[in-house]
Design an enzyme around this catalytic site. Structure first.
Site, PDB file in Angstrom:
ATOM      1  CG  HIS A  85      35.007  63.829  30.074  1.00  0.00           C
ATOM      2  ND1 HIS A  85      34.347  63.141  30.189  1.00  0.00           N
ATOM      3  CD2 HIS A  85      35.439  63.695  28.681  1.00  0.00           C
ATOM      4  CE1 HIS A  85      34.096  62.274  29.025  1.00  0.00           C
ATOM      5  NE2 HIS A  85      34.875  62.826  28.045  1.00  0.00           N
ATOM      6  CB  THR A 123      36.660  64.311  20.740  1.00  0.00           C
ATOM      7  OG1 THR A 123      36.451  64.032  22.162  1.00  0.00           O
ATOM      8  CG2 THR A 123      38.065  64.060  20.379  1.00  0.00           C
ATOM      9  CE1 TYR A 164      38.831  58.807  26.904  1.00  0.00           C
ATOM     10  CE2 TYR A 164      36.867  59.580  27.132  1.00  0.00           C
ATOM     11  CZ  TYR A 164      37.631  59.173  26.183  1.00  0.00           C
ATOM     12  OH  TYR A 164      37.340  58.893  24.868  1.00  0.00           O
ATOM     13  CG  ASN A 198      37.455  54.346  26.174  1.00  0.00           C
ATOM     14  OD1 ASN A 198      37.931  53.846  25.360  1.00  0.00           O
ATOM     15  ND2 ASN A 198      37.281  55.637  26.523  1.00  0.00           N
ATOM     16  CG  ASN A 223      32.089  59.128  27.217  1.00  0.00           C
ATOM     17  OD1 ASN A 223      31.012  58.725  27.553  1.00  0.00           O
ATOM     18  ND2 ASN A 223      32.283  60.111  26.553  1.00  0.00           N
TER      19      ASN A 223
END
Length: 361
Positions: free
Chosen positions: A158, A5, A163, A218, A161
């Site tokens: 993805h 990112t 998400y 997260n 992490n």
């Protein structure tokens, strides 16, 4: 080269000339397969300022310039398809522009959190539970179609992490009572249905998935045995699709925040735990690898490919440096990892992005 990112698609979510230069440099530097930075499947569902998207024609056309340039250098490039789910924020510019709420599998806020571009430390909000997950699955399918039009060589889901896909998989963030929650099979359903849609667009060998079984980042992580059982099931089912690769991210201390005074990750050996589950798809490993360690793992046939991330930030010719034994000598400035925001002059966005020199061979 793993997804990184970098938040340089200024002033909007459309890839620009410095994004083009960045990817071209790394293809020229020997990155045989590049995975793009997380690329948003829709305007709703983003925390990151100036992350690129792939939901409209302007974005498709902009990415086509990049894929053409990577191919001209002899490289391959996959688009990493991304939705942040509950870790977006209603005041994030793209989220606000979408006119949509922050979504998650259930109405459970992630703990912790901070936003680089919002004043103070507002933390995460309680999301609206996704009513019909098929609506979002269809957005992933359309993003895959768009990625094909943009000239990519494939797509990576993805699912790491913390998400959205990871949120559905983890029982701490998914308390649904329908077909997408409860049992391991139900919690895995969302991600597996997305993969099947991507395969229907691309064919199996042009679809990949990225997973971070140790969690942490997260506010992700289940008790150890539940965690292992969940990921063993998901990985086995994904492997049955005969994917282009399954990328596992091993434990990374930087992705293990302390929440309520305790480390959040479920730390364990991802190769030992999940290698036996992967029989058809190549296994890629990411997470703090050194070139020497990668050589050893490849020689022992424990992995099929080594994936480097941070090393590519300061070394646009990383593969060539490894090949010729040239030291990794870049002095990285972490303040430049995620861009400077639209308020920074365009030329200054290059700092820490495209201004690292290649070595003399």
């Amino acid at each position: 080269m793993s997804a990184l990112t970098r938040s340089r698609s200024v002033p909007t979510n459309i890839p620009n000339d410095i994004n083009l230069e960045y990817y071209t440099q790394r293809a020229r530097g020997g990155a045989g397969l590049i995975t793009t930075e997380g690329t948003m499947i829709c305007q709703q569902g983003t925390e990151w300022q100036n992350a690129p998207g792939i939901w409209n024609q302007d974005q498709i056309d902009a990415w086509k310039r990049i894929t053409d340039a990577v191919h001209a250098e002899g490289g391959l490039i996959f688009s990493q398809l991304w939705h942040l789910g509950r870790v977006s924020h209603p005041d994030a510019p793209e989220q606000k522009a979408s006119g949509m709420p922050v979504y998650g599998p259930s109405s459970i806020a992630a703990r912790g959190g901070k936003f680089r571009f919002l004043p103070g430390q507002p933390g995460y909000v309680t999301p609206v539970a996704v009513d019909d997950p098929r609506v979002i699955i269809d957005l992933y399918r359309q993003a895959a179609i768009n990625a094909k039009e943009a000239g990519f060589d494939g797509v990576e889901l993805h699912a790491a992490n913390g998400y959205l896909v990871h949120q559905f998989l983890d029982s701490t963030s998914n308390k649904r009572t329908d077909a997408y929650g409860g049992s391991i099979e139900n919690r895995a359903r969302f991600g597996l249905e997305i993969l099947k849609e991507l395969v229907s667009v691309w064919g199996s060998k042009r679809v990949a998935v990225r997973l971070s079984p140790c969690g942490g980042y997260n506010d992700m992580g289940m008790p150890l045995q539940e965690n292992i059982d969940t990921f063993q099931y998901f990985i086995s089912q994904a492997d049955d699709l005969d994917l282009g690769y399954i990328c596992l991210v091993r434990y990374i201390p930087a992705f293990d925040p302390k929440i309520d005074g305790q480390p959040r990750a479920t730390k364990h050996d991802v190769l030992k735990s999940y290698r036996p589950c992967i029989k058809k798809s190549p296994l890629f490993l990411n997470g703090g690898l050194t070139p020497d360690e990668a050589d050893q793992l490849l020689a022992a046939k424990e992995i099929d490919a080594a994936v480097f991330g941070v090393l590519w930030i300061g070394h646009p010719d990383l593969a060539k440096r490894i090949e010729h034994g040239i030291p990794m000598d870049a002095k990285l400035d972490p303040k430049t990892f995620y861009g400077g925001g639209p308020q920074m002059p365009y030329e200054e966005q290059k700092k820490g992005y495209t201004d690292y020199p290649a070595a003399r061979l």
